[in-house]
Design a protein around this motif. Structure first.
Motif, mmCIF file in Angstrom:
data_model
loop_
_atom_site.group_PDB
_atom_site.id
_atom_site.type_symbol
_atom_site.label_atom_id
_atom_site.label_comp_id
_atom_site.label_asym_id
_atom_site.label_seq_id
_atom_site.Cartn_x
_atom_site.Cartn_y
_atom_site.Cartn_z
ATOM 1 N N ASP A 175 -13.055 1.156 -2.170
ATOM 2 C CA ASP A 175 -12.016 0.265 -2.691
ATOM 3 C C ASP A 175 -11.176 0.923 -3.791
ATOM 4 O O ASP A 175 -10.184 0.348 -4.242
ATOM 5 C CB ASP A 175 -12.658 -1.009 -3.267
ATOM 6 N N SER A 176 -11.564 2.128 -4.211
ATOM 7 C CA SER A 176 -10.836 2.811 -5.275
ATOM 8 C C SER A 176 -9.404 3.129 -4.854
ATOM 9 O O SER A 176 -9.128 3.469 -3.695
ATOM 10 C CB SER A 176 -11.550 4.111 -5.654
ATOM 11 N N VAL A 177 -8.496 3.026 -5.823
ATOM 12 C CA VAL A 177 -7.084 3.280 -5.559
ATOM 13 C C VAL A 177 -6.840 4.718 -5.099
ATOM 14 O O VAL A 177 -5.838 4.995 -4.420
ATOM 15 C CB VAL A 177 -6.252 2.960 -6.822
ATOM 16 N N GLU A 178 -7.740 5.628 -5.395
ATOM 17 C CA GLU A 178 -7.542 7.026 -5.018
ATOM 18 C C GLU A 178 -7.511 7.225 -3.502
ATOM 19 O O GLU A 178 -7.014 8.247 -3.012
ATOM 20 C CB GLU A 178 -8.641 7.912 -5.618
ATOM 21 N N TYR A 179 -8.022 6.260 -2.719
ATOM 22 C CA TYR A 179 -8.038 6.388 -1.264
ATOM 23 C C TYR A 179 -6.871 5.672 -0.587
ATOM 24 O O TYR A 179 -6.753 5.722 0.638
ATOM 25 C CB TYR A 179 -9.368 5.863 -0.703
ATOM 26 N N ASP A 180 -6.017 5.022 -1.361
ATOM 27 C CA ASP A 180 -4.904 4.291 -0.760
ATOM 28 C C ASP A 180 -3.948 5.209 -0.012
ATOM 29 O O ASP A 180 -3.441 4.864 1.056
ATOM 30 C CB ASP A 180 -4.134 3.520 -1.838
ATOM 31 N N GLU A 181 -3.687 6.378 -0.562
ATOM 32 C CA GLU A 181 -2.743 7.299 0.081
ATOM 33 C C GLU A 181 -3.301 7.811 1.412
ATOM 34 O O GLU A 181 -2.546 8.046 2.365
ATOM 35 C CB GLU A 181 -2.451 8.481 -0.855
ATOM 36 N N THR A 182 -4.622 7.975 1.489
ATOM 37 C CA THR A 182 -5.254 8.443 2.721
ATOM 38 C C THR A 182 -5.235 7.366 3.797
ATOM 39 O O THR A 182 -5.174 7.672 4.991
ATOM 40 C CB THR A 182 -6.708 8.864 2.444
ATOM 41 N N PHE A 183 -5.291 6.096 3.377
ATOM 42 C CA PHE A 183 -5.317 4.974 4.320
ATOM 43 C C PHE A 183 -4.153 4.015 4.016
ATOM 44 O O PHE A 183 -4.367 2.879 3.582
ATOM 45 C CB PHE A 183 -6.658 4.231 4.208
ATOM 46 N N PRO A 184 -2.920 4.461 4.226
ATOM 47 C CA PRO A 184 -1.755 3.648 3.821
ATOM 48 C C PRO A 184 -1.624 2.336 4.571
ATOM 49 O O PRO A 184 -0.978 1.406 4.068
ATOM 50 C CB PRO A 184 -0.567 4.576 4.100
ATOM 51 N N ASN A 185 -2.187 2.232 5.768
ATOM 52 C CA ASN A 185 -2.064 1.012 6.564
ATOM 53 C C ASN A 185 -3.262 0.078 6.412
ATOM 54 O O ASN A 185 -3.315 -0.963 7.077
ATOM 55 C CB ASN A 185 -1.857 1.359 8.041
ATOM 56 N N HIS A 186 -4.200 0.458 5.545
ATOM 57 C CA HIS A 186 -5.316 -0.439 5.279
ATOM 58 C C HIS A 186 -4.809 -1.621 4.457
ATOM 59 O O HIS A 186 -3.932 -1.452 3.604
ATOM 60 C CB HIS A 186 -6.413 0.321 4.512
ATOM 61 N N PRO A 187 -5.330 -2.826 4.688
ATOM 62 C CA PRO A 187 -4.798 -4.000 3.966
ATOM 63 C C PRO A 187 -4.908 -3.897 2.447
ATOM 64 O O PRO A 187 -4.025 -4.390 1.734
ATOM 65 C CB PRO A 187 -5.630 -5.168 4.509
ATOM 66 N N LEU A 188 -5.944 -3.253 1.929
ATOM 67 C CA LEU A 188 -6.047 -3.087 0.483
ATOM 68 C C LEU A 188 -4.936 -2.183 -0.033
ATOM 69 O O LEU A 188 -4.318 -2.464 -1.070
ATOM 70 C CB LEU A 188 -7.419 -2.506 0.111
ATOM 71 N N SER A 189 -4.647 -1.115 0.688
ATOM 72 C CA SER A 189 -3.554 -0.209 0.300
ATOM 73 C C SER A 189 -2.214 -0.938 0.329
ATOM 74 O O SER A 189 -1.372 -0.760 -0.565
ATOM 75 C CB SER A 189 -3.495 0.994 1.247
ATOM 76 N N LYS A 190 -2.020 -1.780 1.354
ATOM 77 C CA LYS A 190 -0.755 -2.504 1.471
ATOM 78 C C LYS A 190 -0.583 -3.522 0.348
ATOM 79 O O LYS A 190 0.519 -3.694 -0.188
ATOM 80 C CB LYS A 190 -0.671 -3.182 2.840
ATOM 81 N N VAL A 191 -1.669 -4.190 -0.020
ATOM 82 C CA VAL A 191 -1.605 -5.152 -1.117
ATOM 83 C C VAL A 191 -1.241 -4.458 -2.417
ATOM 84 O O VAL A 191 -0.374 -4.922 -3.174
ATOM 85 C CB VAL A 191 -2.947 -5.908 -1.247
ATOM 86 N N ARG A 192 -1.878 -3.322 -2.696
ATOM 87 C CA ARG A 192 -1.559 -2.591 -3.932
ATOM 88 C C ARG A 192 -0.119 -2.083 -3.910
ATOM 89 O O ARG A 192 0.569 -2.087 -4.936
ATOM 90 C CB ARG A 192 -2.540 -1.429 -4.113
ATOM 91 N N PHE A 193 0.349 -1.635 -2.747
ATOM 92 C CA PHE A 193 1.734 -1.160 -2.634
ATOM 93 C C PHE A 193 2.701 -2.287 -2.967
ATOM 94 O O PHE A 193 3.682 -2.090 -3.705
ATOM 95 C CB PHE A 193 1.997 -0.636 -1.218
#
Length: 219
Positions: A175-193
């Motif tokens: 769930d760490s923000v450091e993985y958002d760039e690796t998984f840009p289409n994951h719902p957590l990444s999209k919410v943070r974006f």
């Protein structure tokens, strides 16, 4: 004498490519261009038993509330958004779809004033194959599997889904923000974006800066 009276339309998220699903005087519900949900609500005076001068109290309050609802608080903090004192949180819950093993992620921005409050929700549901981000990060960290519980015999896919949907939700390394760039289409990444996009680009009436921030006199 003229007094500025705030309205729901004084705060507006970025809307390029979004479609309005529902709208009334004090709220608007959009679907984004990636089919996630955005809700803007304009309400009366905040009812928090704390105020944003105490960030730790805010965190404890939403940790408890989220746990009572069966979810988990990923992160929360007091921020300054375009000059306005705000609370920003990210939460995860089981999917509202019965029996689904998917996770449901919600990012919320509260902007509370003395006599009114703006709340902006960004919501994204995990679809398709679930758990890919968690599994990939688990392998990257090269962790040893835990062996402190007895194995459970699963006799059907339906039983597996039922067990997953009832399992207590926890905040994971993935769930760490450091993985958002690796998984840009994951719902957590999209919410943070979407949260970050709102902070930088939302249309907010400059007159709101003249309003007093919410303060709980009993806090």
């Amino acid at each position: 004498m003229f007094f500025f009276k705030p309205k729901a339309k004084d705060v507006s998220p970025i809307q390029d490519g979004w479609t309005i699903h529902q709208q009334d005087e004090d709220s608007t519900f959009w679907f984004t261009d990636k089919h996630d949900a955005c809700r803007l609500q304009f309400t009366g005076r905040c009812s928090w038993p704390f105020d944003l001068s105490n960030a730790e109290a805010a965190k404890k309050f939403y940790q408890n509330q989220c746990s009572e609802l069966g979810g988990a608080l990923i992160e929360i903090g007091v921020e300054n958004i375009q000059g306005l004192e705000s609370l920003v949180g990210v939460f995860k819950y089981h999917s509202p779809e019965p029996g689904s093993p998917a996770m449901y992620y919600v990012g919320i921005i509260w902007i509370p004033f003395e006599k009114c409050t703006y709340q902006i929700n960004f919501e994204s549901l995990e679809r398709g194959t679930t758990g890919a981000r968690e599994a990939a990060v688990y392998l990257l960290q090269d962790q040893e599997p835990a062996n402190d519980t007895e194995p459970v015999l699963i006799e059907s896919p339906e039983e597996l889904i039922s067990l997953i949907s009832k399992k207590k939700i926890e905040v994971l390394p993935s769930d760490s923000v450091e993985y958002d760039e690796t998984f840009p289409n994951h719902p957590l990444s999209k919410v943070r974006f979407l949260l970050n996009q709102f902070k930088k680009e939302a249309s907010i009436n400059s007159k709101l800066s003249s309003l007093k921030p919410y303060r709980n006199k009993n806090a």
